[in-house]
Design a protein around this motif. Sequence first.
Motif, short mmCIF file in Angstrom:
data_model
loop_
_atom_site.label_atom_id
_atom_site.label_comp_id
_atom_site.label_asym_id
_atom_site.label_seq_id
_atom_site.Cartn_x
_atom_site.Cartn_y
_atom_site.Cartn_z
N TRP A 66 0.84 -1.20 0.00
CA TRP A 66 0.00 0.00 0.00
C TRP A 66 0.87 1.25 0.00
N CYS A 67 1.98 1.21 0.73
CA CYS A 67 2.92 2.34 0.72
C CYS A 67 3.42 2.61 -0.70
N PHE A 68 3.90 1.57 -1.38
CA PHE A 68 4.41 1.74 -2.73
C PHE A 68 3.29 2.21 -3.67
N TYR A 69 2.12 1.64 -3.53
CA TYR A 69 0.94 1.99 -4.32
C TYR A 69 0.62 3.48 -4.16
N VAL A 72 9.53 -3.01 2.50
CA VAL A 72 9.62 -1.80 1.68
C VAL A 72 10.98 -1.73 0.97
N GLU A 73 12.02 -2.20 1.62
CA GLU A 73 13.33 -2.22 0.98
C GLU A 73 13.28 -3.10 -0.27
N ALA A 74 12.63 -4.26 -0.16
CA ALA A 74 12.53 -5.16 -1.31
C ALA A 74 11.62 -4.58 -2.39
N LEU A 75 10.52 -3.96 -1.98
CA LEU A 75 9.58 -3.37 -2.95
C LEU A 75 10.20 -2.22 -3.73
N TYR A 76 11.03 -1.44 -3.08
CA TYR A 76 11.63 -0.28 -3.73
C TYR A 76 12.91 -0.63 -4.49
N ALA A 77 13.34 -1.87 -4.41
CA ALA A 77 14.52 -2.29 -5.18
C ALA A 77 14.20 -2.26 -6.67
N PRO A 78 15.16 -1.88 -7.51
CA PRO A 78 14.89 -1.72 -8.96
C PRO A 78 14.32 -2.97 -9.62
N ALA A 79 14.73 -4.13 -9.22
CA ALA A 79 14.31 -5.35 -9.90
C ALA A 79 13.20 -6.08 -9.14
N ARG A 80 12.54 -5.39 -8.24
CA ARG A 80 11.58 -6.09 -7.40
C ARG A 80 10.44 -6.67 -8.24
N ALA A 123 5.98 9.04 0.14
CA ALA A 123 7.10 9.56 -0.66
C ALA A 123 8.36 9.76 0.16
N LYS A 124 8.24 9.77 1.49
CA LYS A 124 9.41 9.95 2.36
C LYS A 124 10.08 8.62 2.72
N THR A 125 9.57 7.52 2.15
CA THR A 125 10.09 6.20 2.50
C THR A 125 11.57 6.06 2.18
N ALA A 126 12.01 6.72 1.11
CA ALA A 126 13.41 6.60 0.70
C ALA A 126 14.37 7.11 1.78
N ILE A 127 13.93 8.07 2.58
CA ILE A 127 14.80 8.63 3.62
C ILE A 127 14.42 8.13 5.02
N ASN A 128 13.20 7.60 5.14
CA ASN A 128 12.74 7.05 6.43
C ASN A 128 11.80 5.89 6.12
N GLU A 129 12.29 4.68 6.32
CA GLU A 129 11.52 3.51 5.92
C GLU A 129 10.17 3.39 6.61
N LEU A 130 10.01 4.04 7.76
CA LEU A 130 8.75 3.96 8.50
C LEU A 130 7.87 5.19 8.30
N ALA A 131 8.22 6.04 7.33
CA ALA A 131 7.50 7.31 7.16
C ALA A 131 6.01 7.12 6.91
#
Length: 505
Positions: free
Chosen positions: A419-422, A482-490, A449-457
């Motif tokens: 849901w965060c990525f969505y 979220v780290e796996a979801l935001y990875a380029p090849a996820r 959108a702040k997930t990149a700098i704070n994974e729990l944002a």
Amino acid sequence: MQQHTEALVTRLNQQSLAQLPSHVDVPNYDRSSLKAGIVHIGVGGFHRAHQAFYINELLKKPGYERWGICGVGLLEDNRRLRDTLKKQDHLYTLTVRHPNGKIDNKVIGSMIDFLFAPDEKQAVINKLAHRDTHIVSLTITEGGYNFNPATGEFDYSNPDIIHDINNPTDPITAFGYITAALKLRKEQGLDAFTVQSCDNIQHNGNVTRKMLLAFAVEQDKALSEWIEANVTFPNAMVDRITPVSKKSDIDYVIDTYGVSDEWPITCESFAQWVIEDAFCCGRPDWDIVGAQFVLDVTPYETMKIRLLNAGHSVLGLLGSLHGYSTIDETISDPIFAEYLRAFMDKEVTPNLEQLEGIDLKLYKDTLIERFANLNIKDNLSRICSESAAKLPKFLIPTINENLLQGRDVSLATLVIAAWCFYSDKGTDEQGNKLDVIDAMQSELHEAAAKTAINELAFLSLTSVFGSLNEQSEFATYYKNDVEALYAPARKIKALMKNVLEPRGN
């Protein structure tokens, strides 16, 4: 699909019923003898596939003529529906599609009138106040109940509510109309009517009571005390998947019925209605046509919300990121089916009561079958819409209860991360844009959108997530997801397979 010239096709109405094919189930009762014992506010597709369907089946039996329905539309958007139903003598078609491909074709005749409130306010008040009206029912969506989702309290800042409190004879909202009508009944010495929510809200009767009394006390304290003492608000659990009507539904009716219905309804074959038996002014015998009256609806609500509604969100969010567009398409993928069943079995079922008359395994089997119904085509964009209002009720309580009991939450955690990525990217894994619909869309996007700098944002939205970001086990799983979801090849399916394997092994 063959083409049709509209001018050459007969319109569905009372007169054209006689020319319908024999396989179409038409009203076999005298509609001219019906009285509107129910006034229903918010005539959407669900009401016409559910409550109006149950009444239609009841009217086929003698002795229930006082339980016809008068619909009420409060919004300008309801003008076209009013015009359509009027042209069709308030008849409409209901196409009931079974998972095995069987189709039941019905014409529903339980609605006998429809009032469009913006053009006829006093007529609506008078109809609600009429001695024939025993039940005022509602499908006004969660937003129509006017409560703050964070606190559950009545929202007095709504401009329409402010208007209605100060202008009792010129209402806009459902609460304004209901209160005006109850005032008339009180003044005329009539009994109060029952106010019956048919919305998919947990404890919907309790919510309706709390909100109506909060409104009424600001407008007329004596009236609010009378309402509190005399009006009942039965809780109910409602269930029937009813997709938004499409042009293909209109075409189907022309081909199958030989008449034109401008606003047909399509639904699944499954229907369930569990109702608290608390009616102050009489009620229909819905139980003889498949509904169930109980003393306490709560455990039935919990079962349905935690399994069906949360299950929809699991498939909707994960399936959307993969690139699927409908529920049946998503559940047909073995990985998604396995994931959903694991979620229901491992994370939801341990928190549910065993209910008399309910085989929980069969109920879950039936849910999978319903979701896989090729004939329904329920869009994931609809399922994912207003997730900020849905997930705090459908999914997050299951997470909180499992954390409290020391049980696994990893399957649900991936859904929150999805849901965060969505909310942040608004695209599937091929880069295609998703149709994100949510009243909190801007807040969700800003936090995600702040997930990149704070994974729990994303979890900082405490009005949605409460204190989930303070739960260390959940936070650990969530950060990994979220780290796996935001990875380029996820790839969402690979992540789902990983979660299906016990973590930490």
